[in-house]
Design a protein around this motif. Structure first.
Motif, PDB file in Angstrom:
ATOM      1  N   ALA A  76     -47.636   5.226 -27.965  1.00  9.81           N
ATOM      2  CA  ALA A  76     -46.697   5.996 -26.891  1.00  9.81           C
ATOM      3  C   ALA A  76     -47.494   5.883 -25.559  1.00  9.81           C
ATOM      4  CB  ALA A  76     -46.539   7.486 -27.332  1.00  9.81           C
ATOM      5  N   GLN A  77     -48.660   5.911 -25.525  1.00  7.24           N
ATOM      6  CA  GLN A  77     -49.443   5.713 -24.216  1.00  7.24           C
ATOM      7  C   GLN A  77     -49.198   4.346 -23.774  1.00  7.24           C
ATOM      8  OE1 GLN A  77     -53.362   7.891 -25.274  1.00  7.24           O
ATOM      9  NE2 GLN A  77     -53.127   8.102 -22.887  1.00  7.24           N
ATOM     10  N   VAL A  78     -49.207   3.359 -24.510  1.00  6.32           N
ATOM     11  CA  VAL A  78     -49.201   1.821 -24.078  1.00  6.32           C
ATOM     12  C   VAL A  78     -48.013   1.664 -23.719  1.00  6.32           C
ATOM     13  CG1 VAL A  78     -49.273  -0.334 -25.219  1.00  6.32           C
ATOM     14  CG2 VAL A  78     -51.048   1.053 -26.013  1.00  6.32           C
ATOM     15  N   GLU A  79     -46.678   2.113 -24.598  1.00  8.67           N
ATOM     16  CA  GLU A  79     -45.288   1.850 -24.030  1.00  8.67           C
ATOM     17  C   GLU A  79     -45.057   2.305 -22.558  1.00  8.67           C
ATOM     18  OE1 GLU A  79     -43.172   3.271 -27.226  1.00  8.67           O
ATOM     19  OE2 GLU A  79     -43.608   1.228 -28.488  1.00  8.67           O
ATOM     20  N   LEU A  84     -44.225   2.048 -16.943  1.00 11.16           N
ATOM     21  CA  LEU A  84     -44.625   2.560 -15.434  1.00 11.16           C
ATOM     22  C   LEU A  84     -45.196   1.140 -14.702  1.00 11.16           C
ATOM     23  CD1 LEU A  84     -46.520   5.722 -16.114  1.00 11.16           C
ATOM     24  CD2 LEU A  84     -44.204   5.339 -15.008  1.00 11.16           C
ATOM     25  N   LEU A  85     -45.664   0.177 -15.373  1.00 11.49           N
ATOM     26  CA  LEU A  85     -46.087  -1.002 -14.862  1.00 11.49           C
ATOM     27  C   LEU A  85     -44.898  -1.796 -14.079  1.00 11.49           C
ATOM     28  CD1 LEU A  85     -49.073  -2.382 -17.000  1.00 11.49           C
ATOM     29  CD2 LEU A  85     -49.103  -1.689 -14.580  1.00 11.49           C
ATOM     30  N   GLU A  86     -43.909  -1.906 -15.330  1.00 14.00           N
ATOM     31  CA  GLU A  86     -42.490  -2.644 -14.727  1.00 14.00           C
ATOM     32  C   GLU A  86     -41.924  -1.986 -13.589  1.00 14.00           C
ATOM     33  OE1 GLU A  86     -40.342  -3.053 -18.234  1.00 14.00           O
ATOM     34  OE2 GLU A  86     -41.926  -4.078 -19.190  1.00 14.00           O
ATOM     35  N   ARG A  87     -41.808  -0.668 -13.584  1.00 15.50           N
ATOM     36  CA  ARG A  87     -41.081   0.276 -12.786  1.00 15.50           C
ATOM     37  C   ARG A  87     -41.914   0.026 -11.235  1.00 15.50           C
ATOM     38  NH1 ARG A  87     -39.792   5.981 -13.849  1.00 15.50           N
ATOM     39  NH2 ARG A  87     -38.644   5.460 -11.909  1.00 15.50           N
ATOM     40  N   ASN A  88     -43.183   0.012 -11.317  1.00 14.48           N
ATOM     41  CA  ASN A  88     -43.912  -0.164 -10.147  1.00 14.48           C
ATOM     42  C   ASN A  88     -43.864  -1.437  -9.533  1.00 14.48           C
ATOM     43  OD1 ASN A  88     -46.035   0.875  -8.444  1.00 14.48           O
ATOM     44  ND2 ASN A  88     -47.503  -0.523  -9.442  1.00 14.48           N
ATOM     45  N   LEU A 101     -49.694   6.254 -13.812  1.00 12.50           N
ATOM     46  CA  LEU A 101     -50.052   5.084 -13.976  1.00 12.50           C
ATOM     47  C   LEU A 101     -51.651   4.737 -13.750  1.00 12.50           C
ATOM     48  CD1 LEU A 101     -49.343   2.096 -14.753  1.00 12.50           C
ATOM     49  CD2 LEU A 101     -48.532   1.924 -12.103  1.00 12.50           C
ATOM     50  N   ARG A 102     -52.194   5.232 -12.543  1.00  7.68           N
ATOM     51  CA  ARG A 102     -53.660   5.104 -12.508  1.00  7.68           C
ATOM     52  C   ARG A 102     -54.390   5.959 -13.466  1.00  7.68           C
ATOM     53  NH1 ARG A 102     -51.864   5.544  -6.906  1.00  7.68           N
ATOM     54  NH2 ARG A 102     -51.984   7.893  -7.163  1.00  7.68           N
ATOM     55  N   ASN A 103     -54.012   6.869 -13.981  1.00  4.80           N
ATOM     56  CA  ASN A 103     -54.594   7.880 -15.216  1.00  4.80           C
ATOM     57  C   ASN A 103     -54.587   7.127 -16.581  1.00  4.80           C
ATOM     58  OD1 ASN A 103     -55.162   9.665 -13.272  1.00  4.80           O
ATOM     59  ND2 ASN A 103     -53.711  11.298 -13.706  1.00  4.80           N
ATOM     60  N   LEU A 104     -53.489   6.465 -16.762  1.00  3.07           N
ATOM     61  CA  LEU A 104     -53.206   5.603 -17.857  1.00  3.07           C
ATOM     62  C   LEU A 104     -54.089   4.403 -17.937  1.00  3.07           C
ATOM     63  CD1 LEU A 104     -49.369   5.884 -18.657  1.00  3.07           C
ATOM     64  CD2 LEU A 104     -51.188   6.883 -20.050  1.00  3.07           C
ATOM     65  N   GLY A 105     -54.256   3.873 -16.768  1.00  5.69           N
ATOM     66  CA  GLY A 105     -55.185   2.598 -16.555  1.00  5.69           C
ATOM     67  C   GLY A 105     -56.557   3.257 -16.706  1.00  5.69           C
ATOM     68  N   LEU A 106     -56.997   4.121 -15.847  1.00  2.04           N
ATOM     69  CA  LEU A 106     -58.284   4.513 -16.267  1.00  2.04           C
ATOM     70  C   LEU A 106     -58.851   5.124 -17.354  1.00  2.04           C
ATOM     71  CD1 LEU A 106     -58.856   6.702 -13.151  1.00  2.04           C
ATOM     72  CD2 LEU A 106     -59.918   4.774 -13.446  1.00  2.04           C
ATOM     73  N   ASP A 109     -59.291   1.839 -19.477  1.00  2.00           N
ATOM     74  CA  ASP A 109     -60.579   1.107 -19.102  1.00  2.00           C
ATOM     75  C   ASP A 109     -61.636   1.834 -19.787  1.00  2.00           C
ATOM     76  OD1 ASP A 109     -59.206  -0.473 -17.538  1.00  2.00           O
ATOM     77  OD2 ASP A 109     -59.686   0.378 -15.726  1.00  2.00           O
ATOM     78  N   ARG A 110     -61.679   3.213 -19.760  1.00  2.00           N
ATOM     79  CA  ARG A 110     -62.605   3.728 -20.396  1.00  2.00           C
ATOM     80  C   ARG A 110     -62.912   3.716 -21.901  1.00  2.00           C
ATOM     81  NH1 ARG A 110     -65.044   8.408 -17.898  1.00  2.00           N
ATOM     82  NH2 ARG A 110     -65.135   9.401 -19.892  1.00  2.00           N
ATOM     83  N   MET A 111     -61.690   3.751 -22.540  1.00  2.00           N
ATOM     84  CA  MET A 111     -61.686   3.442 -23.821  1.00  2.00           C
ATOM     85  C   MET A 111     -62.272   1.961 -24.298  1.00  2.00           C
ATOM     86  SD  MET A 111     -58.796   3.265 -26.862  1.00  2.00           S
ATOM     87  CE  MET A 111     -58.825   4.941 -27.547  1.00  2.00           C
ATOM     88  N   MET A 112     -61.663   0.939 -23.565  1.00  2.00           N
ATOM     89  CA  MET A 112     -62.475  -0.328 -23.527  1.00  2.00           C
ATOM     90  C   MET A 112     -63.913  -0.424 -23.353  1.00  2.00           C
ATOM     91  SD  MET A 112     -60.063  -2.252 -24.933  1.00  2.00           S
ATOM     92  CE  MET A 112     -59.423  -1.119 -25.421  1.00  2.00           C
ATOM     93  N   LEU A 113     -64.264   0.225 -22.468  1.00  2.00           N
ATOM     94  CA  LEU A 113     -65.923   0.227 -21.995  1.00  2.00           C
ATOM     95  C   LEU A 113     -66.696   0.985 -23.566  1.00  2.00           C
ATOM     96  CD1 LEU A 113     -68.317  -0.341 -20.216  1.00  2.00           C
ATOM     97  CD2 LEU A 113     -67.598   1.841 -18.915  1.00  2.00           C
ATOM     98  N   LYS A 114     -66.115   2.037 -23.686  1.00  2.00           N
ATOM     99  CA  LYS A 114     -66.733   2.812 -24.993  1.00  2.00           C
ATOM    100  C   LYS A 114     -66.772   1.885 -26.097  1.00  2.00           C
ATOM    101  CE  LYS A 114     -65.776   7.077 -25.737  1.00  2.00           C
ATOM    102  NZ  LYS A 114     -65.084   8.335 -25.959  1.00  2.00           N
TER     103      LYS A 114
END
Length: 139
Positions: A76-79, A84-88, A101-106, A109-114
């Motif tokens: 659901a978060q990915v979708e 939001l990216l498309e609408r942006n 959108l910024r919060n979802l991206g952050l 990013d945090r998950m990928m780093l972990k």
């Protein structure tokens, strides 16, 4: 520079000597490269706000590290992120949605780093790394 004197078993010393000769390196340079390449992962280049959390991960069990390494963002978060990216891109996004959108991206990013850090700690501990084909598919 600091000086460190090590006593090595003869077979290891001979192996290092042979590799140093084959690679045209000094024994000291090869030993330094070997030590540097086998240290646990460092958190110094991570965002300051994540350094403590990443440092604590070095003490986690292999099972817990695997859980982190294999974690995925909820579909659901990915979708929502994609929407939001498309609408942006179309300029059809509110100020609140821009923040979301910024919060979802952050968060991504945090998950990928972990995840990357967890795999790095696992590798350092000698855990056999899976091939790309052995990794679970992304949702």
């Amino acid at each position: 520079m600091q000086r460190l004197t090590l006593e090595l078993p003869e077979p290891l010393y001979q192996q290092l000597t042979r590799i140093a000769e084959l690679t045209s390196q000094s024994l000291e340079a090869l030993a330094l490269q070997s030590i540097t390449g086998n240290l646990p992962p460092s958190v110094e280049n991570a965002p300051l706000e994540m350094q403590a959390e990443l440092s604590q991960m070095q003490a986690l069990s292999i099972d817990r590290l695997l859980e982190i390494a294999q974690s995925q963002i909820a579909i659901a978060q990915v979708e929502r992120h994609h929407l939001l990216l498309e609408r942006n891109q179309l300029g059809e996004i509110s100020v609140e949605e821009q923040q979301e959108l910024r919060n979802l991206g952050l968060a991504a990013d945090r998950m990928m780093l972990k995840k990357a850090f967890a795999w790095s700690v696992l590798r350092w501990r000698g855990y056999a790394m899976p091939t790309l084909d052995e990794l679970p598919p992304e949702e």
